[in-house]
Design a protein around this motif. Structure first.
Motif, PDB file in Angstrom:
ATOM      1  N   PHE A 198      10.211   5.380 -10.517  1.00  0.00           N
ATOM      2  CA  PHE A 198       8.686   6.435 -10.544  1.00  0.00           C
ATOM      3  C   PHE A 198       8.271   5.276 -10.140  1.00  0.00           C
ATOM      4  O   PHE A 198       7.020   5.678  -9.546  1.00  0.00           O
ATOM      5  CB  PHE A 198       8.547   6.530 -12.035  1.00  0.00           C
TER       6      PHE A 198
ATOM      7  N   SER B 292      14.907  15.478 -13.148  1.00  0.00           N
ATOM      8  CA  SER B 292      14.681  14.463 -12.846  1.00  0.00           C
ATOM      9  C   SER B 292      16.624  13.407 -13.705  1.00  0.00           C
ATOM     10  O   SER B 292      16.740  13.109 -13.051  1.00  0.00           O
ATOM     11  CB  SER B 292      13.988  13.530 -13.016  1.00  0.00           C
TER      12      SER B 292
ATOM     13  N   ALA C 246      11.025  19.118 -15.658  1.00  0.00           N
ATOM     14  CA  ALA C 246      10.517  18.553 -15.105  1.00  0.00           C
ATOM     15  C   ALA C 246      11.909  17.541 -15.428  1.00  0.00           C
ATOM     16  O   ALA C 246      12.682  17.127 -14.300  1.00  0.00           O
ATOM     17  CB  ALA C 246       9.666  17.718 -15.376  1.00  0.00           C
ATOM     18  N   PHE C 247      12.193  17.168 -16.569  1.00  0.00           N
ATOM     19  CA  PHE C 247      13.530  16.388 -16.705  1.00  0.00           C
ATOM     20  C   PHE C 247      14.829  16.814 -16.707  1.00  0.00           C
ATOM     21  O   PHE C 247      16.087  16.222 -16.177  1.00  0.00           O
ATOM     22  CB  PHE C 247      13.512  16.968 -18.265  1.00  0.00           C
TER      23      PHE C 247
ATOM     24  N   ILE D 246      -0.837  14.188  -9.062  1.00  0.00           N
ATOM     25  CA  ILE D 246      -1.634  14.125 -10.404  1.00  0.00           C
ATOM     26  C   ILE D 246      -0.784  12.726 -11.149  1.00  0.00           C
ATOM     27  O   ILE D 246       0.148  12.078 -11.147  1.00  0.00           O
ATOM     28  CB  ILE D 246      -1.727  15.274 -11.104  1.00  0.00           C
TER      29      ILE D 246
ATOM     30  N   LYS E  18       2.720  13.117  -9.503  1.00  0.00           N
ATOM     31  CA  LYS E  18       3.623  14.171  -9.478  1.00  0.00           C
ATOM     32  C   LYS E  18       2.791  15.020  -8.190  1.00  0.00           C
ATOM     33  O   LYS E  18       1.868  15.496  -9.050  1.00  0.00           O
ATOM     34  CB  LYS E  18       4.195  15.405 -10.582  1.00  0.00           C
TER      35      LYS E  18
ATOM     36  N   ARG F 262       3.810   6.914 -13.497  1.00  0.00           N
ATOM     37  CA  ARG F 262       4.443   8.614 -13.058  1.00  0.00           C
ATOM     38  C   ARG F 262       3.556   9.472 -12.330  1.00  0.00           C
ATOM     39  O   ARG F 262       2.549   9.989 -13.115  1.00  0.00           O
ATOM     40  CB  ARG F 262       5.481   9.441 -14.643  1.00  0.00           C
TER      41      ARG F 262
ATOM     42  N   VAL G  42       0.515  11.335 -14.630  1.00  0.00           N
ATOM     43  CA  VAL G  42       1.346  12.751 -15.215  1.00  0.00           C
ATOM     44  C   VAL G  42       1.640  12.054 -17.038  1.00  0.00           C
ATOM     45  O   VAL G  42       0.909  12.512 -17.789  1.00  0.00           O
ATOM     46  CB  VAL G  42       3.030  13.308 -15.120  1.00  0.00           C
ATOM     47  N   TYR G  43       1.122  10.790 -16.606  1.00  0.00           N
ATOM     48  CA  TYR G  43       2.002   9.771 -18.159  1.00  0.00           C
ATOM     49  C   TYR G  43       2.629   8.081 -17.672  1.00  0.00           C
ATOM     50  O   TYR G  43       2.528   7.695 -16.525  1.00  0.00           O
ATOM     51  CB  TYR G  43       3.050   9.924 -18.677  1.00  0.00           C
TER      52      TYR G  43
HETATM   53  C1  LIG Z   1       1.780  19.667 -13.703  1.00  0.00           C
HETATM   54  C2  LIG Z   1       3.064  19.189 -13.613  1.00  0.00           C
HETATM   55  C3  LIG Z   1       4.097  18.826 -14.494  1.00  0.00           C
HETATM   56  C4  LIG Z   1       4.334  17.243 -14.601  1.00  0.00           C
HETATM   57  C5  LIG Z   1       5.616  17.458 -15.512  1.00  0.00           C
HETATM   58  C6  LIG Z   1       6.392  16.154 -15.575  1.00  0.00           C
HETATM   59  C7  LIG Z   1       6.195  15.820 -17.469  1.00  0.00           C
HETATM   60  C8  LIG Z   1       7.504  14.888 -17.524  1.00  0.00           C
HETATM   61  C9  LIG Z   1       8.699  15.379 -17.861  1.00  0.00           C
HETATM   62  C10 LIG Z   1       9.242  13.753 -17.680  1.00  0.00           C
HETATM   63  C11 LIG Z   1      10.421  13.140 -16.614  1.00  0.00           C
HETATM   64  C12 LIG Z   1      10.345  12.595 -15.400  1.00  0.00           C
HETATM   65  O1  LIG Z   1       8.918  12.178 -15.550  1.00  0.00           O
HETATM   66  O2  LIG Z   1      10.260  13.745 -14.576  1.00  0.00           O
END
Ligand SMILES: CCCCCCCCCCCC(=O)O
Length: 295
Positions: free
Chosen positions: A277, A200, A196-197, A130, A122, A120, A132-133
């Motif tokens: 994603f 999305s 973010a949740f 970046i 963003k 993922r 994110v995960y």
């Molecule tokens: C500055 C980075 C902000 C990113 C926030 C994403 C956090 C994870 C949210 C999980 C849901 C998603 O991926 O939309």
């Protein structure tokens, strides 16, 4: 030690490589073999690196590289593949997301098998993207066979691998599944996770529910309480249990559960839906599901 028999494949190319690229990979692999035969493990690894750099998408070379690194590096205790997107070495070796180095167990909760891995990204302030995960998508072996074999089992593996329908049925049916998020970005605030949740999951609830689901969305996002910290390496698991119960766990601790088919479907759509994603995860899931149905 990792075995070279790979029951599950990750992101194998769909098209048969052209004879030109096969020739190139045969030549490249000979470089590695010669170096190995001459007893120089670091020379072999260097040869493999050069070969892979020249044909970066070649799964044969990726496997060769992983084999070399895991068998000839000074630290032979590597249990996970170290290069590119490769297949599961056996039923228990972890699999590494190549862009972030995050390792995923190949089995979760005793019966759920890793089917695909994604990343993922963003954009921050509309500028920099970046990481994110990284995420892993798991499904219960028995449930998959029970729910999908009757409809899809008679097709060959190659027919099934093209079928996005298989992925859709996985999301729709009462199959136990988990999406495991492993945090890469070290400065993630719980506020940004919640919003973010909201965005999305909110868009998917609207897409599948077609009406205002503010209350359901609020129940889900309110599980992410202010006091929760999410440093790099933290793990969020979103698990769908039978009867469409979604359990949310952070670093092994359950923070809530909600029964909703719509919520489960919406969450899964983020990770393996048509506009997921990372489409690489979709491809992995399709081809590994096809193999699983023919095991
Ligand atoms: C500055 C980075 C902000 C990113 C926030 C994403 C956090 C994870 C949210 C999980 C849901 C998603 O991926 O939309």
């Amino acid at each position: 030690m990792a075995s070279l028999r790979f029951p599950f494949l990750f992101s194998q190319p769909h098209k048969t490589p052209s004879s030109a690229s096969s020739d190139a990979s045969t030549r490249s692999f000979s470089t590695v073999a010669v170096a190995l035969a001459s007893g120089g493990s670091s020379l072999a690894a260097a040869g493999a690196i050069i070969a892979i750099t020249q044909s970066p998408k070649n799964p044969f070379l990726e496997n060769a590289m992983n084999f070399l690194l895991s068998n000839f590096s000074p630290n032979k205790n590597h249990s996970s593949p170290l290069w590119g997107s490769v297949s599961l070495a056996d039923n228990s070796a972890p699999v590494t997301e190549s862009r972030t180095g995050m390792a995923f167990p190949s089995i979760l909760k005793d019966t759920q098998r890793l089917l695909g891995i994604g990343l993922r990204k963003k954009a921050v302030f509309g500028l920099k993207n970046i990481d994110v995960y990284a995420y892993g998508v798991y499904a219960d072996d028995v449930d998959v066979k029970k729910c999908l074999a009757e409809k899809h089992g008679r097709h060959s593996v190659s027919e099934l691998q093209q079928k996005e329908e298989l992925r859709n049925h996985l999301m729709e049916n009462d199959i136990r599944m988990t999406v495991r998020l492993q945090i890469v970005y070290g400065r993630l605030s719980i506020n940004s996770v919640r919003s973010a949740f909201e965005e999305s999951v909110g868009s998917r609830l609207h897409k599948f529910g077609g009406y205002d689901n503010k209350e359901l969305l609020q129940r889900f996002t309110s599980q992410f309480k202010d006091e929760i910290k999410l440093p790099r390496g933290s793990i969020i698991e979103l698990s769908r249990d039978h009867d469409y119960i979604l359990h949310t766990t952070i670093d092994g601790k359950e923070v809530g559960s909600i029964q909703s088919k719509l919520l489960c479907r919406s969450i899964l759509d983020l990770y393996i839906g048509d506009e997921s994603f990372d489409h690489k995860a979709n491809e992995d899931v399709e081809s590994n599901l096809a193999s699983l149905l023919h095991k």
